[in-house]
Design a protein around this motif. Structure first.
Motif, PDB file in Angstrom:
ATOM      1  N   VAL A 145       8.254  -3.667  -3.439  1.00  0.00           N
ATOM      2  CA  VAL A 145       7.481  -3.081  -4.551  1.00  0.00           C
ATOM      3  C   VAL A 145       7.683  -3.861  -5.860  1.00  0.00           C
ATOM      4  CG1 VAL A 145       7.252  -1.024  -6.016  1.00  0.00           C
ATOM      5  CG2 VAL A 145       7.438  -0.773  -3.533  1.00  0.00           C
ATOM      6  N   ALA A 188       5.082  -3.152  -8.458  1.00  0.00           N
ATOM      7  CA  ALA A 188       4.302  -2.399  -9.447  1.00  0.00           C
ATOM      8  C   ALA A 188       4.206  -0.945  -9.014  1.00  0.00           C
ATOM      9  CB  ALA A 188       2.901  -2.979  -9.577  1.00  0.00           C
ATOM     10  N   CYS A 228       2.131   2.657 -10.049  1.00  0.00           N
ATOM     11  CA  CYS A 228       1.121   3.347 -10.854  1.00  0.00           C
ATOM     12  C   CYS A 228       1.462   4.828 -10.761  1.00  0.00           C
ATOM     13  CB  CYS A 228      -0.280   3.075 -10.306  1.00  0.00           C
ATOM     14  SG  CYS A 228      -1.552   4.010 -11.174  1.00  0.00           S
ATOM     15  N   CYS A 283      -3.898   7.484  -8.521  1.00  0.00           N
ATOM     16  CA  CYS A 283      -2.996   6.320  -8.458  1.00  0.00           C
ATOM     17  C   CYS A 283      -3.259   5.507  -7.190  1.00  0.00           C
ATOM     18  CB  CYS A 283      -1.539   6.771  -8.510  1.00  0.00           C
ATOM     19  SG  CYS A 283      -1.157   7.542 -10.081  1.00  0.00           S
ATOM     20  N   MET A 338      -4.500   1.619  -7.379  1.00  0.00           N
ATOM     21  CA  MET A 338      -3.740   0.537  -6.743  1.00  0.00           C
ATOM     22  C   MET A 338      -4.530  -0.143  -5.631  1.00  0.00           C
ATOM     23  SD  MET A 338       0.257   1.332  -7.162  1.00  0.00           S
ATOM     24  CE  MET A 338       0.766  -0.060  -8.157  1.00  0.00           C
ATOM     25  N   TYR A 342      -6.039  -2.871  -7.319  1.00  0.00           N
ATOM     26  CA  TYR A 342      -5.110  -3.996  -7.524  1.00  0.00           C
ATOM     27  C   TYR A 342      -5.334  -5.011  -6.389  1.00  0.00           C
ATOM     28  CZ  TYR A 342      -1.624  -1.802 -10.780  1.00  0.00           C
ATOM     29  OH  TYR A 342      -0.945  -1.244 -11.840  1.00  0.00           O
ATOM     30  N   THR A 343      -5.473  -4.471  -5.177  1.00  0.00           N
ATOM     31  CA  THR A 343      -5.586  -5.350  -4.012  1.00  0.00           C
ATOM     32  C   THR A 343      -7.013  -5.855  -3.828  1.00  0.00           C
ATOM     33  OG1 THR A 343      -3.793  -4.139  -2.950  1.00  0.00           O
ATOM     34  CG2 THR A 343      -5.151  -5.510  -1.526  1.00  0.00           C
ATOM     35  N   PRO A 368      -0.888  -5.169  -1.004  1.00  0.00           N
ATOM     36  CA  PRO A 368      -0.615  -3.726  -1.074  1.00  0.00           C
ATOM     37  C   PRO A 368       0.872  -3.413  -0.922  1.00  0.00           C
ATOM     38  CG  PRO A 368      -1.795  -4.286   0.954  1.00  0.00           C
ATOM     39  CD  PRO A 368      -1.771  -5.521   0.117  1.00  0.00           C
ATOM     40  N   LYS A 374       3.156  -4.681  -2.476  1.00  0.00           N
ATOM     41  CA  LYS A 374       3.813  -4.694  -3.790  1.00  0.00           C
ATOM     42  C   LYS A 374       3.516  -3.439  -4.605  1.00  0.00           C
ATOM     43  CE  LYS A 374       3.691  -9.705  -4.284  1.00  0.00           C
ATOM     44  NZ  LYS A 374       3.051 -10.832  -4.955  1.00  0.00           N
ATOM     45  N   CYS A 375       2.604  -2.616  -4.110  1.00  0.00           N
ATOM     46  CA  CYS A 375       2.081  -1.513  -4.923  1.00  0.00           C
ATOM     47  C   CYS A 375       2.592  -0.155  -4.461  1.00  0.00           C
ATOM     48  CB  CYS A 375       0.557  -1.495  -4.836  1.00  0.00           C
ATOM     49  SG  CYS A 375      -0.192  -3.044  -5.342  1.00  0.00           S
ATOM     50  N   THR A 413       9.627  -4.777 -12.781  1.00  0.00           N
ATOM     51  CA  THR A 413       8.570  -3.959 -12.179  1.00  0.00           C
ATOM     52  C   THR A 413       7.549  -3.541 -13.231  1.00  0.00           C
ATOM     53  OG1 THR A 413      10.267  -3.099 -10.726  1.00  0.00           O
ATOM     54  CG2 THR A 413       8.172  -1.900 -10.763  1.00  0.00           C
TER      55      THR A 413
END
Ligand SMILES: NC(=O)C1=CN([C@@H]2O[C@H](COP(=O)(O)OP(=O)(O)OC[C@H]3O[C@@H](n4cnc5c(N)ncnc54)[C@H](OP(=O)(O)O)[C@@H]3O)[C@@H](O)[C@H]2O)C=CC1
Ligand SMILES: CC(=O)C(=O)O
Ligand SMILES: [Mg+2]
Length: 603
Positions: free
Chosen positions: A172, A174, A176, A197, A201, A204-205, A212, A214-215, A267
């Protein structure tokens, strides 16, 4: 060491990987090097992250011990997309489509993101506003299993452990997070706010190319004031009052420190849909402490300013000479006024000059010097004039060239308001930021109809083009989804320590320059949503550059070519038959050899 590769029998590696013929499925093709074979847990092979459904080739089916568990057909990625699309389009309701997408997200992640990023215009209105709003209202009914981490007030003292329970916690980068108190324009939805959220996210991807893994979406479930929800047998959250005051602030502080401890001090912490006073309070507290971002305040401000710059380009009237009326003194509008002030300061205007033509109107009326309880961040905008309660009267009095609303008050921009603006301005700017669609201050049709088709109209949720007097008028989408994927991509790539306000100015200017001269000529100040991925990349490159130029980034060495670096590191959407060579399957260790039996020892 990658045991998958070692375990491939040479004969199998020579097989044509996309072999689709039944002949190739004959059992004699099975691996014969049984002594070293690790029995692959089927649960891993078919898990969300590694699943390929019927895309597993014969070779993979044999190597992974799933031969026979799938029909004989081996589907190419194109065929899988076709099946995905066909299913998606066969569903008649948006909430049904949302449900289908949840199932796909949870069963074949890579195909899911490939589908979303290749069908942005069609899918964003489902996983994002407006449908995600409806989904959050009935989230308990739609709940399909793990999609993020919930932290309740009873988790105080061990939040790090709770966060680390997330299966991919070591990846991880990030978070949200919402506390569910102001979900779009729908109010307090408590734990159901998780849906927002998750949606953010996923962009994000799909738009930012961020893996994903990382989220992590997080919901701070600290109760809800929404009585209907608390009485709803399907509600998934705490059926208690919200914690408030010091208890609440200490809880959030513990969460921030726990997230930094669990995932590292770099982060990115993204706050979403917190109620306004809290949102500003936390922004002030954390902006210089860690890599912190409030999307409703800062992301929306960047998109709003980009829209204003677009209007400046169309009307050829400098922003400071426009009369702008901001409706709603919440996160969205107050974030925008603050960023606009920075923009105008950078043009050399004094505080007095720059606020001269800027007016703020909230539920109690126009903000004037005599208004009660003016929030500190808009005190500069209070006008020395008699109070006016009605918005129509305010518009009549000041004749704004641009009106912007983020009030969740549907229909606030009446026919009279729009006609008054059109009577005084050739190209009135109209922004209805509120979400979802049924909260918009006016619809696209109303904006065009009551301004003779001259309005430069944008809204937070997507509106279809409108035919007016034989012309096709396309509304813009004034939504922070044009900003946050690029901002977070830039910030995460550069390993920013903190995110200063200038990043949002960079974002606004980058976005405002995307529409071409032809777009502007047709009244478009925002790109088509279909271009949102390109926009995110453009913003990320410029944000990164800004962070590097100003020594705010920790990535070393600084890449020679930032764009190339970002593209090289983006999440791979493709899965081919040979994906197992490049795909990050977990390394499997062979089972430890069992202790020899008595007989074996004797031998
Ligand atoms: N398009 C986008 O990218 C974004 C859109 N939004 C949308 O904007 C809306 C507001 O969000 P946010 O700013 O965080 O919310 P808040 O609820 O904090 O702010 C709303 C503001 O509008 C005021 N208001 C309410 N009714 C009226 C009215 N009839 N006339 C004038 N003002 C009114 C409220 O006043 P009072 O407090 O006195 O009631 C408050 O100042 C939401 O619908 C949200 O979904 C938000 C962020 C991004
Ligand atoms: C878009 C968004 O962030 C909101 O409406 O809150
Ligand atoms: Mg929001």
């Amino acid at each position: 060491m990658n045991y998958w590769r070692i375990l491939i029998h040479p004969r199998l590696t020579r097989m044509k990987s996309e072999n689709n013929t039944p002949k190739a499925c004959r059992p004699q093709n099975r691996m014969s090097c049984t002594q070293d074979v690790v029995k692959t847990p089927t649960s891993i092979v078919f898990s969300n992250k590694y699943n390929k459904f019927m895309g597993f080739t014969l070779e993979e089916r044999q190597r992974l011990n799933i031969h026979g568990l799938l029909p004989v057909c081996v589907r190419s990625p194109q065929d899988q997309m076709y099946v995905f699309e066909s299913n998606f389009r066969s569903i008649n309701t948006n909430i049904g489509k949302y449900q289908y997408l949840r199932i796909m997200r949870q069963s074949f992640e890579r195909l899911y993101f490939k589908f979303v990023s290749e069908h942005v215009t069609e899918v964003l209105p489902i996983i994002y506003t407006p449908t995600v709003g409806m989904a959050c209202m009935v989230y308990g009914m739609l709940y399909r299993g793990m999609s993020g981490v919930y932290i309740t007030k009873y988790d105080r003292g061990h939040m790090v452990d709770v966060l680390k329970n997330w299966p991919d916690s070591k990846n991880v980068k990030a978070v949200c997070v919402t506390d569910g108190q102001r979900i779009l324009g729908l109010g307090d939805l408590g734990a159901n706010g998780m849906g927002i959220c998750v949606g953010k996210m996923e962009l994000y991807t799909a738009l930012g190319g961020i893996s994903p893994a990382k989220c992590l979406p997080v919901c701070l479930d600290i109760g809800t004031t929404n009585k209907n929800l608390r009485d709803d047998p399907m509600y998934i959250g705490l059926r208690e009052d919200r914690i408030t005051g010091k208890e609440y602030e200490d809880f959030v502080e513990e969460f921030i420190q726990s997230a930094l401890k669990a995932f590292g001090c770099q982060t990115l912490i993204h706050f979403e849909d917190f109620a306004t006073p809290n949102a500003f309070k936390f922004l002030e507290k954390y902006q210089d402490q860690c890599c912190y971002f409030n999307d409703d305040i800062q992301g929306t401000a960047a998109v709003g300013l980009a829209g204003l710059l677009g209007i400046q380009r169309i009307t050829k009237i400098e922003l400071q000479d426009h009369v702008i009326l901001f409706c709603g003194a919440g996160s969205a509008m107050m974030g925008l006024t603050a960023l606009l002030k920075k923009e105008l300061q950078s043009r050399g205007l004094s505080d007095e000059e720059l606020t001269k033509n800027l007016y703020v109107y909230d539920a109690k009326g126009l903000i004037t010097k005599s208004s009660q309880e003016i929030p500190g961040n808009i005190a500069d905008f209070a006008k020395d004039m008699p109070p006016i309660k009605s918005l129509e009267e305010v518009v009549e009095k000041i004749k704004p060239s641009i009106i912007m609303g983020a009030t969740s008050a549907a229909g606030l921009f009446t026919e009279k308001i729009l006609r008054t603006m059109a009577a005084s301005h050739e190209r009135p700017g109209v922004f209805a930021f509120s979400n979802p669609t049924n909260k918009a201050e006016c619809t696209a049709e109303q904006a065009y109809k009551f301004t003779d088709g001259r309005a430069i109209y944008s809204a937070g949720s997507p509106f279809p083009p409108v035919e007016f007097n034989g012309k096709r008028l396309t509304p813009g989408q004034a939504n922070n989804c044009f900003a946050f994927p690029g901002i977070v991509l830039g910030v995460m790539t550069a390993l920013a320590v903190t995110v200063p306000d200038e990043v949002y100015l960079v974002t606004a200017h980058t976005l405002s320059n995307v529409p071409s001269k032809e777009d502007l000529a047709s009244g478009k100040i925002y790109p088509n949503i279909a271009c949102a991925k390109d926009v995110a990349l453009e913003i990320a490159v410029n944000v990164c550059q800004y962070l590097f130029d100003n020594d705010l980034a920790q990535l070393t060495p600084v890449p020679d070519d930032i764009r190339e670096y970002i593209l090289k590191n983006e999440y791979q959407l493709d899965f081919s038959s040979s994906t197992t060579e490049t795909w990050d399957y977990p390394e499997m260790k062979p089972n430890p050899k069992p202790n020899p039996t008595k007989e074996q020892k004797q031998k």
